[in-house]
Design an enzyme around this catalytic site. Structure first.
Site, short mmCIF file in Angstrom:
data_model
loop_
_atom_site.label_atom_id
_atom_site.label_comp_id
_atom_site.label_asym_id
_atom_site.label_seq_id
_atom_site.Cartn_x
_atom_site.Cartn_y
_atom_site.Cartn_z
N HIS A 1 19.40 26.48 36.80
CA HIS A 1 18.90 25.27 37.44
C HIS A 1 18.93 25.53 38.94
CE1 HIS A 1 21.00 23.66 33.84
NE2 HIS A 1 20.13 22.69 33.84
N ASP B 1 22.32 25.32 40.48
CA ASP B 1 23.31 26.33 40.09
C ASP B 1 23.36 27.46 41.12
OD1 ASP B 1 23.41 24.95 37.68
OD2 ASP B 1 22.04 26.34 36.67
C1 XLS Z 1 21.86 19.83 28.52
C2 XLS Z 1 20.82 20.83 28.45
C3 XLS Z 1 20.53 21.57 29.75
C4 XLS Z 1 19.20 22.26 29.69
C5 XLS Z 1 18.69 22.69 31.01
O1 XLS Z 1 22.35 19.33 27.52
O2 XLS Z 1 21.15 21.72 27.42
O3 XLS Z 1 21.56 22.45 30.06
O4 XLS Z 1 19.21 23.37 28.85
O5 XLS Z 1 18.61 21.66 31.90
#
Ligand code: XLS
Ligand code: CA
Ligand code: CA
Length: 438
Positions: free
Chosen positions: A99, A102
């Site tokens: 993300h 991150d």
């Molecule tokens: C949250 C999601 C997230 C997505 C990406 O539950 O899994 O991590 O994979 O935003």
């Protein structure tokens, strides 16, 4: 500087190895059918769980032992990039995902955040020149910051919609720059808490407007990665709009978006929706919409999104069955959207957890491939539906029947005989294949 000093390269040592830092079943160069294990599985490391998760849960503080934890701001972001590429190389993993938040700290304005992103993206770009690890997908975090309290594209506040659009614009530029194979949209807070204060029609129309803007902008800048929607039924809101694959598909069809998207299917989200992982993969597959996978597993005793590393061989087998039947994942991959348990706070646990997940999917691949080679389920299913290959069944299949002709046929039918579905027999066969694959 090396962050993971106690770990050298993780190699394949075979099923008898006792080395916790070696692969027992994942042998990247081993050929299974038409491809190598590495090509089938396309493993990816999730930046957020592996390099930014520090062990916080609703009851406890950070507890993970990480050699970068003492750093702050951009220094921390840069150290994480160095650690990440060392980790990728030692694990020999072909992909990673992140993300925006991150990889770089958020500034006070979107402009400042974008500046921070530019610096870190340049650094990642440099590393990628010599690394074999590519970007499976990136995405925008539009749920953690308080401005997204009521959602992003489905927020009641147009300023939030605009801010989110700015983040996705930047995300697509980064995707293009780093050659991301896919760009992911997970709903975050796109859902609602209560109908008492919600205009559901407007929110869903806006979500579609937002997606169309993303499609248009990708075209404008020449980004040709695959767009993915990641369904999830609940968490953080109690009603997430992208509930499951079937719901997401209906949304894409209604708003003329189907040709631009596929699905990123997460195992734990499937079980949150009261489906199996393989159910979600099957629904996507038979509709030509299987894009990528977030490989993890939930805890049936807890029932929330625990994002555990996948170790259940039965589940990895049935998942790989769908993936092989799909001809592979194309531009997609198996992304470990999984975090070590809070009690697994030592640095090496990060490697051990990935090794466990990679070995589990390697077993699943091998078993599923053998099941398909031997046509175990295909033969059974073909025989089970054989009544549609002749007589009245054939007429139904070929569109030559209607209620009147079928009534005529049924009126004097003697007692209808059914046959056993033999589920227990099939489950026993799958156990036998799992136990004898290696
Ligand atoms: C949250 C999601 C997230 C997505 C990406 O539950 O899994 O991590 O994979 O935003
Ligand atoms: Ca996910
Ligand atoms: Ca999740």
């Amino acid at each position: 500087m090396a962050f993971f000093e106690s770990v050298s390269k993780v190699d394949f040592e075979g099923p008898k190895s006792k080395n916790p830092l070696a692969f027992k079943f994942y042998n990247p160069t081993e050929v299974i059918g038409s491809k190598t294990m590495e090509e089938w599985l396309r493993f990816s490391v999730a930046y957020w769980h592996t390099f930014t998760y520090e062990g916080v849960d609703p009851f406890g503080h950070e507890n993970m032992i990480r050699p970068w934890s003492h750093l702050k701001g951009m220094d921390l972001a840069k150290a994480r990039v160095e650690a990440a590429f060392e980790f990728f190389e030692k694990l020999n993993v072909p992909f990673f995902c992140f993300h925006d938040v991150d990889i770089a700290p958020e500034g006070d304005t979107l402009r400042e955040t974008n500046k921070n992103l530019d610096i870190i993206v340049s650094m990642i770009e440099e590393y990628m020149k010599t690394s074999k690890t590519k970007l499976l997908w990136n995405t925008a975090n539009m749920f953690s910051n308080p401005r997204f309290v009521h959602g992003a594209a489905t927020s009641c506040n147009a300023n939030v919609f605009a801010y989110a659009a700015g983040k996705v614009k930047k995300g697509l530029e980064i995707a293009k720059r780093l050659g991301a194979e896919n760009y992911v949209f997970w709903g975050g807070r796109e859902g609602y808490e209560s109908l008492l204060n919600t205009d559901m029609g407007l929110e869903q129309d806006n979500l579609a407007r937002f997606f169309h803007m993303a499609v248009d902008y990708a075209k404008e800048i020449g980004y040709d990665g695959q767009f993915l929607i990641e369904p999830k039924p609940k968490e953080p809101t109690n009603h997430q709009y992208d509930f499951d694959v079937a719901t997401g598909l209906a949304f894409l069809q209604k708003y003329d978006l189907q040709e631009h998207f596929k699905f990123n299917i997460e195992a734990n989200h499937a079980t949150l929706a009261s489906h199996t992982f393989e159910h979600e993969l099957r629904v996507a597959r038979i509709n030509g919409m299987l894009g990528s996978v977030d490989a993890n597993q939930g805890d049936p005793l807890l029932g929330w999104d625990t994002d555990e590393f996948p170790t259940n061989l039965y589940s990895t087998t049935l998942a790989m069955y769908e993936i092989i039947k799909n001809g592979g994942l194309g531009k997609g991959g198996l992304n470990f959207d999984a975090k070590v348990r809070r009690g697994s706070f030592e640095l090496d646990d990060l490697f051990k957890a990935h090794i466990a997940g990679m070995d589990s999917f390697a077993v699943g691949l091998k078993v599923a491939h053998q099941l398909i080679e031997d046509k175990v389920l295909d033969h059974f299913i073909e025989d089970r539906y054989r009544s549609y290959t002749e007589g009245i069944g054939k007429e139904i299949m070929e569109g030559r029947a209607n209620l009147k002709t079928l009534e005529q046929y049924a009126l004097d039918l003697p007692e209808i005989k059914n046959e056993s579905g033999r589920v227990e027999e099939l489950r026993a066969i799958i156990n036998q294949y799992i136990l004898t694959a290696f």
